[in-house]
Scaffold this motif. Structure first.
Motif, short mmCIF file in Angstrom:
data_model
loop_
_atom_site.label_atom_id
_atom_site.label_comp_id
_atom_site.label_asym_id
_atom_site.label_seq_id
_atom_site.Cartn_x
_atom_site.Cartn_y
_atom_site.Cartn_z
N ILE A 90 0.83 -1.21 0.00
CA ILE A 90 0.00 0.00 0.00
C ILE A 90 0.86 1.26 0.00
O ILE A 90 1.84 1.36 0.74
CB ILE A 90 -0.94 0.01 1.23
CG1 ILE A 90 -1.92 -1.18 1.13
CG2 ILE A 90 -1.69 1.33 1.32
CD1 ILE A 90 -2.81 -1.34 2.35
N LEU A 91 0.45 2.21 -0.84
CA LEU A 91 1.06 3.54 -0.86
C LEU A 91 -0.02 4.57 -0.59
O LEU A 91 -1.02 4.64 -1.31
CB LEU A 91 1.71 3.82 -2.22
CG LEU A 91 2.23 5.25 -2.45
CD1 LEU A 91 3.34 5.61 -1.46
CD2 LEU A 91 2.71 5.42 -3.89
N ASP B 153 1.83 -0.12 9.99
CA ASP B 153 3.08 -0.80 9.70
C ASP B 153 3.08 -1.41 8.30
O ASP B 153 2.07 -1.93 7.83
CB ASP B 153 3.32 -1.92 10.73
CG ASP B 153 3.60 -1.37 12.11
OD1 ASP B 153 3.98 -0.19 12.22
OD2 ASP B 153 3.43 -2.12 13.09
N GLY B 154 4.24 -1.35 7.65
CA GLY B 154 4.40 -1.99 6.36
C GLY B 154 3.80 -1.25 5.18
O GLY B 154 3.66 -1.82 4.10
N THR B 155 3.42 0.01 5.39
CA THR B 155 2.87 0.80 4.28
C THR B 155 3.82 1.95 3.94
O THR B 155 4.63 2.35 4.77
CB THR B 155 1.49 1.37 4.65
OG1 THR B 155 1.60 2.23 5.79
CG2 THR B 155 0.49 0.26 4.95
N ASP B 156 3.70 2.46 2.72
CA ASP B 156 4.51 3.60 2.29
C ASP B 156 3.63 4.84 2.23
O ASP B 156 2.42 4.75 1.98
CB ASP B 156 5.11 3.32 0.90
CG ASP B 156 6.08 2.16 0.93
OD1 ASP B 156 6.90 2.09 1.87
OD2 ASP B 156 6.03 1.31 0.02
N LYS B 157 4.25 6.01 2.43
CA LYS B 157 3.51 7.27 2.44
C LYS B 157 4.32 8.34 1.73
O LYS B 157 5.55 8.33 1.78
CB LYS B 157 3.25 7.73 3.88
CG LYS B 157 2.51 6.74 4.74
CD LYS B 157 2.62 7.10 6.22
CE LYS B 157 2.06 6.02 7.10
NZ LYS B 157 2.73 4.74 6.98
N CYS B 158 3.61 9.28 1.10
CA CYS B 158 4.30 10.38 0.43
C CYS B 158 3.32 11.53 0.18
O CYS B 158 2.16 11.29 -0.15
CB CYS B 158 4.88 9.90 -0.90
SG CYS B 158 5.84 11.15 -1.76
N GLU C 121 -3.28 13.35 8.16
CA GLU C 121 -3.57 12.28 9.13
C GLU C 121 -4.62 11.31 8.61
O GLU C 121 -4.56 10.11 8.88
CB GLU C 121 -4.02 12.88 10.47
CG GLU C 121 -2.93 13.58 11.25
CD GLU C 121 -2.51 14.91 10.63
OE1 GLU C 121 -3.34 15.54 9.92
OE2 GLU C 121 -1.35 15.31 10.83
N SER C 122 -5.60 11.83 7.88
CA SER C 122 -6.65 10.97 7.35
C SER C 122 -6.21 10.26 6.08
O SER C 122 -6.55 9.10 5.85
CB SER C 122 -7.91 11.80 7.07
OG SER C 122 -8.98 10.96 6.71
N ALA C 123 -5.44 10.95 5.24
CA ALA C 123 -5.00 10.36 3.96
C ALA C 123 -3.88 9.34 4.12
O ALA C 123 -3.75 8.43 3.30
CB ALA C 123 -4.54 11.47 3.01
#
Length: 198
Positions: free
Chosen positions: A114-115, A143-148, A136-138
């Motif tokens: 997941i990204l 754990d184990g997810t990517d964010k940008c 915070e909502s988006a």
């Protein structure tokens, strides 16, 4: 319909579409027997999900009901759907429906790549300029997810005019990585599923 039932799936979803994808995967997981077993294949074959500005925890509590209604109308064109009071209530922060979907989807998170992407620019909604979905909502902490973050507003977060557009490289690199790894992993899952059925 044409030999596509065992292809890997990567969902790319924007805004409320992400909530629909989560709900669909929850429902797909539950259809594992009888005539509805064919629906289970979506759960089995999904490898990754890219969420563009999805309100996983609803929208800001500070928004009043009429603002939420205008917001919903802004996000989803009138030709696509008509928002009733219950639907609008369902997308408010901490609403029962959003929270229930989040709770039901939580056990599935480790299964998928997941990204989470969030908007870094405020959106001009004519009546106000604000973030439609806050960070915070988006991009919930899981754990184990990517964010940008992407330097675009809610409307433009998923639209890339060229290869130099904000966030394009992040998204394309992620999609390529998912596409390379997905076939082998989905093949394993299909074999595991077949063995458990036999």
């Amino acid at each position: 319909l044409e030999d596509a039932t065992e292809r890997p799936i990567i969902f790319v979803c924007h805004s409320l579409g992400g909530i629909i994808v989560k709900r669909a995967l929850i429902l797909s997981q539950g259809h594992s027997s009888g005539k509805s077993a064919r629906l289970h294949i979506v759960y089995t074959c999904t490898y990754g999900i890219i969420f563009f500005g999805t309100p996983h925890n609803g929208f800001s509590k500070a928004r009043k009901r009429d603002a939420i209604h205008k917001l919903a109308s802004f996000i989803v064109p009138k030709r696509v759907t008509h928002f009733e009071t219950g639907s609008v209530t369902g997308i408010e922060a901490d609403s029962e429906s959003i929270q229930k979907i989040a709770e039901d989807f939580s056990p599935l998170v480790p299964r998928y790549h997941i990204l989470f992407l969030w908007e870094q620019l405020r959106t001009d909604m004519k009546y106000r300029v604000d973030y439609i979905v806050d960070r915070e909502s988006a991009a919930p902490i899981l754990d184990g997810t990517d964010k940008c973050g992407i330097a675009a507003d809610h409307r433009g977060i998923c639209k890339f005019e060229n290869v130099d557009s904000p966030g394009f490289k992040v998204v394309i690199v992620t999609l390529k990585r998912y596409c390379i790894a997905a076939p082998a992993r989905i093949k394993e899952r299909l074999m595991e599923s077949a063995n458990s059925l036999s």
